[in-house]
Structure formats: structure tokens, C-alpha cells
Motif scaffolding. Structure first.
Motif, PDB file in Angstrom:
ATOM      1  N   SER A  67     -30.332  33.157 -14.281  1.00  0.00           N
ATOM      2  CA  SER A  67     -29.379  34.129 -13.735  1.00  0.00           C
ATOM      3  C   SER A  67     -29.543  34.260 -12.230  1.00  0.00           C
ATOM      4  CB  SER A  67     -29.569  35.501 -14.403  1.00  0.00           C
ATOM      5  OG  SER A  67     -29.265  35.437 -15.773  1.00  0.00           O
ATOM      6  N   PHE A  68     -30.787  34.299 -11.775  1.00  0.00           N
ATOM      7  CA  PHE A  68     -31.059  34.399 -10.344  1.00  0.00           C
ATOM      8  C   PHE A  68     -30.499  33.182  -9.607  1.00  0.00           C
ATOM      9  CE2 PHE A  68     -33.627  33.484  -6.609  1.00  0.00           C
ATOM     10  CZ  PHE A  68     -33.686  34.713  -5.969  1.00  0.00           C
ATOM     11  N   VAL A  69     -30.774  31.996 -10.129  1.00  0.00           N
ATOM     12  CA  VAL A  69     -30.327  30.763  -9.474  1.00  0.00           C
ATOM     13  C   VAL A  69     -28.807  30.706  -9.407  1.00  0.00           C
ATOM     14  CG1 VAL A  69     -30.253  28.243  -9.674  1.00  0.00           C
ATOM     15  CG2 VAL A  69     -32.404  29.467 -10.049  1.00  0.00           C
ATOM     16  N   LEU A  70     -28.144  31.027 -10.512  1.00  0.00           N
ATOM     17  CA  LEU A  70     -26.682  30.973 -10.546  1.00  0.00           C
ATOM     18  C   LEU A  70     -26.066  31.992  -9.594  1.00  0.00           C
ATOM     19  CD1 LEU A  70     -26.146  30.478 -14.377  1.00  0.00           C
ATOM     20  CD2 LEU A  70     -25.657  28.819 -12.580  1.00  0.00           C
ATOM     21  N   ASP A  71     -26.763  33.083  -9.393  1.00  0.00           N
ATOM     22  CA  ASP A  71     -26.265  34.121  -8.494  1.00  0.00           C
ATOM     23  C   ASP A  71     -26.484  33.765  -7.028  1.00  0.00           C
ATOM     24  OD1 ASP A  71     -25.195  36.848  -8.030  1.00  0.00           O
ATOM     25  OD2 ASP A  71     -27.205  37.224  -7.239  1.00  0.00           O
ATOM     26  N   LYS A  72     -27.521  32.962  -6.745  1.00  0.00           N
ATOM     27  CA  LYS A  72     -27.940  32.724  -5.366  1.00  0.00           C
ATOM     28  C   LYS A  72     -27.398  31.442  -4.750  1.00  0.00           C
ATOM     29  CE  LYS A  72     -30.519  36.358  -4.617  1.00  0.00           C
ATOM     30  NZ  LYS A  72     -30.198  37.329  -3.550  1.00  0.00           N
ATOM     31  N   THR A  73     -26.901  30.508  -5.552  1.00  0.00           N
ATOM     32  CA  THR A  73     -26.472  29.236  -4.979  1.00  0.00           C
ATOM     33  C   THR A  73     -25.037  28.909  -5.372  1.00  0.00           C
ATOM     34  OG1 THR A  73     -27.028  26.893  -4.715  1.00  0.00           O
ATOM     35  CG2 THR A  73     -27.337  27.842  -6.907  1.00  0.00           C
ATOM     36  N   VAL A  74     -24.361  28.192  -4.471  1.00  0.00           N
ATOM     37  CA  VAL A  74     -23.017  27.709  -4.771  1.00  0.00           C
ATOM     38  C   VAL A  74     -23.068  26.305  -5.358  1.00  0.00           C
ATOM     39  CG1 VAL A  74     -21.985  29.109  -2.961  1.00  0.00           C
ATOM     40  CG2 VAL A  74     -22.738  26.793  -2.427  1.00  0.00           C
ATOM     41  N   LEU A  75     -24.261  25.714  -5.410  1.00  0.00           N
ATOM     42  CA  LEU A  75     -24.409  24.368  -5.939  1.00  0.00           C
ATOM     43  C   LEU A  75     -24.252  24.351  -7.458  1.00  0.00           C
ATOM     44  CD1 LEU A  75     -27.569  23.286  -3.910  1.00  0.00           C
ATOM     45  CD2 LEU A  75     -25.228  22.469  -3.534  1.00  0.00           C
ATOM     46  N   PRO A  76     -23.730  23.257  -8.038  1.00  0.00           N
ATOM     47  CA  PRO A  76     -23.731  23.111  -9.491  1.00  0.00           C
ATOM     48  C   PRO A  76     -25.161  23.147 -10.023  1.00  0.00           C
ATOM     49  CG  PRO A  76     -22.327  21.451  -8.467  1.00  0.00           C
ATOM     50  CD  PRO A  76     -23.083  22.111  -7.354  1.00  0.00           C
ATOM     51  N   VAL A  77     -25.356  23.833 -11.132  1.00  0.00           N
ATOM     52  CA  VAL A  77     -26.699  24.007 -11.695  1.00  0.00           C
ATOM     53  C   VAL A  77     -26.745  23.420 -13.104  1.00  0.00           C
ATOM     54  CG1 VAL A  77     -28.461  25.679 -12.410  1.00  0.00           C
ATOM     55  CG2 VAL A  77     -27.094  26.090 -10.330  1.00  0.00           C
ATOM     56  N   VAL A  78     -27.710  22.532 -13.327  1.00  0.00           N
ATOM     57  CA  VAL A  78     -27.988  21.994 -14.657  1.00  0.00           C
ATOM     58  C   VAL A  78     -29.223  22.700 -15.193  1.00  0.00           C
ATOM     59  CG1 VAL A  78     -28.660  19.943 -15.981  1.00  0.00           C
ATOM     60  CG2 VAL A  78     -26.975  19.753 -14.128  1.00  0.00           C
ATOM     61  N   VAL A  79     -29.170  23.098 -16.455  1.00  0.00           N
ATOM     62  CA  VAL A  79     -30.276  23.848 -17.055  1.00  0.00           C
ATOM     63  C   VAL A  79     -30.863  23.040 -18.219  1.00  0.00           C
ATOM     64  CG1 VAL A  79     -30.988  25.990 -18.178  1.00  0.00           C
ATOM     65  CG2 VAL A  79     -29.167  26.020 -16.441  1.00  0.00           C
ATOM     66  N   GLY A  80     -32.160  22.857 -18.213  1.00  0.00           N
ATOM     67  CA  GLY A  80     -32.838  22.235 -19.343  1.00  0.00           C
ATOM     68  C   GLY A  80     -32.896  23.202 -20.515  1.00  0.00           C
ATOM     69  N   VAL A  96     -26.401  30.345 -20.548  1.00  0.00           N
ATOM     70  CA  VAL A  96     -26.314  29.806 -19.187  1.00  0.00           C
ATOM     71  C   VAL A  96     -24.916  29.282 -18.880  1.00  0.00           C
ATOM     72  CG1 VAL A  96     -28.782  29.287 -19.175  1.00  0.00           C
ATOM     73  CG2 VAL A  96     -27.160  27.478 -19.794  1.00  0.00           C
ATOM     74  N   MET A  97     -24.239  28.734 -19.873  1.00  0.00           N
ATOM     75  CA  MET A  97     -22.888  28.250 -19.613  1.00  0.00           C
ATOM     76  C   MET A  97     -21.937  29.423 -19.359  1.00  0.00           C
ATOM     77  SD  MET A  97     -23.131  25.003 -19.489  1.00  0.00           S
ATOM     78  CE  MET A  97     -21.371  24.693 -19.288  1.00  0.00           C
ATOM     79  N   ALA A  98     -22.124  30.512 -20.080  1.00  0.00           N
ATOM     80  CA  ALA A  98     -21.297  31.694 -19.845  1.00  0.00           C
ATOM     81  C   ALA A  98     -21.542  32.263 -18.451  1.00  0.00           C
ATOM     82  CB  ALA A  98     -21.584  32.748 -20.903  1.00  0.00           C
ATOM     83  N   ALA A  99     -22.754  32.056 -17.932  1.00  0.00           N
ATOM     84  CA  ALA A  99     -23.108  32.582 -16.605  1.00  0.00           C
ATOM     85  C   ALA A  99     -22.666  31.660 -15.479  1.00  0.00           C
ATOM     86  CB  ALA A  99     -24.613  32.813 -16.521  1.00  0.00           C
ATOM     87  N   GLY A 100     -22.205  30.441 -15.825  1.00  0.00           N
ATOM     88  CA  GLY A 100     -21.682  29.566 -14.788  1.00  0.00           C
ATOM     89  C   GLY A 100     -22.409  28.257 -14.567  1.00  0.00           C
ATOM     90  N   ALA A 101     -23.274  27.853 -15.481  1.00  0.00           N
ATOM     91  CA  ALA A 101     -23.967  26.570 -15.323  1.00  0.00           C
ATOM     92  C   ALA A 101     -22.977  25.416 -15.409  1.00  0.00           C
ATOM     93  CB  ALA A 101     -25.053  26.416 -16.386  1.00  0.00           C
ATOM     94  N   ALA A 102     -23.345  24.291 -14.784  1.00  0.00           N
ATOM     95  CA  ALA A 102     -22.477  23.110 -14.766  1.00  0.00           C
ATOM     96  C   ALA A 102     -22.692  22.211 -15.972  1.00  0.00           C
ATOM     97  CB  ALA A 102     -22.711  22.309 -13.495  1.00  0.00           C
ATOM     98  N   GLY A 103     -23.815  22.391 -16.655  1.00  0.00           N
ATOM     99  CA  GLY A 103     -24.130  21.568 -17.804  1.00  0.00           C
ATOM    100  C   GLY A 103     -25.556  21.817 -18.239  1.00  0.00           C
ATOM    101  N   VAL A 104     -25.947  21.207 -19.360  1.00  0.00           N
ATOM    102  CA  VAL A 104     -27.297  21.386 -19.883  1.00  0.00           C
ATOM    103  C   VAL A 104     -27.936  20.025 -20.130  1.00  0.00           C
ATOM    104  CG1 VAL A 104     -26.718  23.594 -20.948  1.00  0.00           C
ATOM    105  CG2 VAL A 104     -26.556  21.504 -22.307  1.00  0.00           C
ATOM    106  N   MET A 105     -29.251  19.994 -20.059  1.00  0.00           N
ATOM    107  CA  MET A 105     -29.997  18.754 -20.279  1.00  0.00           C
ATOM    108  C   MET A 105     -30.837  18.878 -21.539  1.00  0.00           C
ATOM    109  SD  MET A 105     -32.357  16.582 -17.623  1.00  0.00           S
ATOM    110  CE  MET A 105     -33.487  17.926 -17.242  1.00  0.00           C
ATOM    111  N   VAL A 106     -30.797  17.829 -22.354  1.00  0.00           N
ATOM    112  CA  VAL A 106     -31.519  17.828 -23.624  1.00  0.00           C
ATOM    113  C   VAL A 106     -32.401  16.585 -23.706  1.00  0.00           C
ATOM    114  CG1 VAL A 106     -31.316  17.760 -26.137  1.00  0.00           C
ATOM    115  CG2 VAL A 106     -29.697  19.127 -24.787  1.00  0.00           C
ATOM    116  N   ALA A 107     -33.688  16.814 -23.911  1.00  0.00           N
ATOM    117  CA  ALA A 107     -34.641  15.722 -24.112  1.00  0.00           C
ATOM    118  C   ALA A 107     -34.831  15.480 -25.607  1.00  0.00           C
ATOM    119  CB  ALA A 107     -35.981  16.074 -23.472  1.00  0.00           C
ATOM    120  N   PRO A 108     -35.136  14.254 -26.004  1.00  0.00           N
ATOM    121  CA  PRO A 108     -35.325  13.972 -27.431  1.00  0.00           C
ATOM    122  C   PRO A 108     -36.697  14.433 -27.907  1.00  0.00           C
ATOM    123  CG  PRO A 108     -35.743  12.001 -26.159  1.00  0.00           C
ATOM    124  CD  PRO A 108     -35.286  13.046 -25.173  1.00  0.00           C
TER     125      PRO A 108
END
Length: 311
Positions: A67-80, A96-108
Motif C-alpha cells: 500500500s505504501f509503495v503504490l501510494d508513493k510511486t507513479v511507476l508500475p508495481v509488480v508484487v510477488g 494489491v490489484m485492487a490497490a493499483g498494482a500492474a501485475g503479480v509474480m508467481v514462482a513455482p
């Protein structure tokens, strides 16, 4: 905030999670770090990755940090959002998507052994997260012990439309990038954005092989931005000359077990973080190691004037 697509390019800086000397999240340093990323021209930021010490954060801490990151930057944010099961993965992804993230990362998970299991896992993850959520496929066999061949990645890209990006961290992996681009040219798979990790250690040739950029956390991200831009502009010699000047520090930062310690120490020396603290369990840089890093930074500063030390 713009969503990730299969044409996303540039440098997504993986942000470390700053902690104060008591091990609490240091939001002042995080804000300073985000301002720095914007100032040096990165294309986006990734949080809650492995180098962000995500497993050491509680769910509430992870949520507050995003939430802090999405509020503080105009850059696209990917969240693990990697998790043992789909339910917690979806809970964090929805948030995170509802808060404005650009996408999510998933590891196997490291339990996957066959090609069919790998493909099925990502099909299930995409179904759980929802078709509208851009998904980054993290391919890091040295850490996760899951080997994804180009054919497997092609199957995922074909059967999971929401998978728009590959975070490529195989090693050796240059031929893998070439193989994926060849499969695209042959219409055997749709295009994927390819951003590379491994601290940027092979970025000079990865961009030449067809990678769209980097998603990693090298402590001098200005280099990553420059290499991507210079390669795109066909200035090969300039790209390699600059890369070569950084290679000793890149190599030192890549040491297993202490890579994050090196990264945080350098960011502290550059005035970006107040402390290089990690949460326990953590390695501690020896006095000798810190002296060696200082030596490398002083040498690098003679070639790249942007490397200014304040502490």
C-alpha cells in the motif's frame, strides 16, 4: 496504473525491504528508495520478491508495504504473491490489484517435477487469480529446483493468456532466450515480455539475445537502465564498456548467501537506506568483506561518476 502486457520492456527494479536497527520496516528509507528509482529512469518496481525478504514479513506487513509503495510511486508495481496454496495467493493478489498494482509474480513450488505438473500449476494459478490479472512467470531453477524448458514456457504462454511476462533467471540461459524468440517467430507460441534477473550478471548479452530488459535488484540500477537503452540504440561497444566497469561489483553481489547483504550495504553507502539490516536469520558481512566492497565502489566511481558515497 498501467497493467503489464506482453510488450512491457525496460528495467523493473526489485526493491529490498528496508529495516531499521530493530528489524521494523523503515518506511522513510523505502520512500527515499522509490524516489531514487524514479530519478534514474527505471520502468517499474517489483516488491515482495525473494530479495525483498517477503517470507520474513507477516501478511499485515506485506499489505502495508505494498500500500505504501503504490501510494508513493507513479511507476508500475509488480508484487510477488507466491504462496504454498492458491487461496493465500489470491487473497494477496486481489488486494494489491485492487490497490493499483500492474501485475503479480508467481514462482513455482519446488514439488513440481514434470512438464505437465508445471503447466497445470500455472493454469490453476491463473484461474485462481482471475483472467484479468497480468501474471509474471518466474523461472529460477537454481533457487526453486524447477526446470522449465522453452517448450514448457511456450505451453504456458499459449494456454494461459494472462501470463504476459517471463522473469528469466535460468543459468546458463542465453540460448533459452534465443529458443523462445525463435518459437515466437515460428508462431509456435505467443510473444512474452522477457525481463531478466540474476542481478544483471548477463544483461549485456541477454538484451542482444532478445530480452526486453531486466527485473532485478543490482545496487546500481543506473547501469541496467543504460545497458537496455544502449543495446536498443545499437550502441553495442558503449553498452559493453559500461557493463565491464560494473562487472566486478556485479560479480561480488552475486555470491550466494550474501548477495542481499552486499546490496543493502552498498545502498546504505549511497545514502538510499539508513541501515543495511536484514531480518533474522541473516548473514552478517565481515569487516573484510565491507572493506572489499568499499574498494570496488571507489574503483567504480572513477568510471561511473553517478556512484557517489555519502556514508
Amino acid at each position: 496504473m498501467a497493467l503489464l502486457t506482453r510488450d512491457t520492456a525496460g528495467v523493473f527494479a526489485i526493491a529490498p525491504t528496508p529495516f531499521d536497527s530493530d528489524g521494523e520496516i523503515d518506511y522513510a528509507s523505502l520512500g527515499r528508495l522509490l524516489e531514487f528509482y524514479e530519478s534514474v529512469g527505471v520502468s517499474g518496481v517489483t516488491v515482495l520478491g525473494q530479495m525483498g525478504e517477503a517470507p520474513k514479513l507477516s501478511h499485515s506487513e506485506s499489505s502495508a508495504l505494498v500500500s505504501f509503495v503504490l501510494d508513493k510511486t507513479v511507476l508500475p508495481v509488480v508484487v510477488g504473491v507466491s504462496a504454498p496454496g492458491y487461496a493465500p495467493m489470491r487473497a494477496l493478489s486481489d488486494q494489491v490489484m485492487a490497490a493499483g498494482a500492474a501485475g503479480v509474480m508467481v514462482a513455482p513450488p519446488n514439488t513440481l517435477r514434470t512438464d505437465d505438473q508445471i503447466v497445470s500449476y500455472y493454469q490453476g494459478a491463473a484461474a485462481a487469480l482471475g483472467e484479468s490479472v497480468p501474471l509474471v512467470l518466474q523461472d529460477y531453477p537454481l533457487s526453486f529446483s524447477v526446470v522449465m524448458t522453452p517448450a514448457v514456457i511456450a505451453r504456458i504462454a499459449t494456454t494461459v493468456p494472462s501470463c504476459v511476462m517471463l522473469k528469466h533467471e535460468d543459468w546458463p540461459g542465453l540460448d533459452k532466450i534465443s529458443a523462445l524468440r525463435r518459437l515466437e517467430q515460428e508462431s509456435a507460441m505467443p510473444r512474452l515480455s522477457i525481463l531478466c534477473g540474476n542481478g544483471g550478471l548477463f544483461l549485456d548479452f541477454e538484451t542482444e539475445r532478445g530480452a526486453d530488459g531486466a527485473m532485478t535488484g543490482y545496487c546500481v540500477p543506473e547501469l541496467l537502465v543504460d545497458v537496455v537503452a544502449l543495446t536498443a540504440a545499437d550502441h553495442r561497444e558503449d553498452a559493453h564498456d559500461l557493463f565491464d566497469a560494473h562487472l566486478p561489483l556485479l560479480r561480488y553481489e552475486q555470491q550466494p548467501g550474501i548477495g542481499l547483504s552486499v546490496r543493502k550495504y552498498v545502498m546504505t553507502r549511497r545514502g538510499l537506506l539508513t541501515s543495511d539490516t536484514q531480518r533474522a536469520p541473516r548473514p552478517i558481512l565481515s569487516t573484510a568483506a565491507r572493506t572489499e566492497i568499499d574498494f570496488l565502489l571507489e574503483r567504480l566511481a572513477r568510471h561511473d561518476k553517478r556512484v557517489k558515497l555519502v556514508s
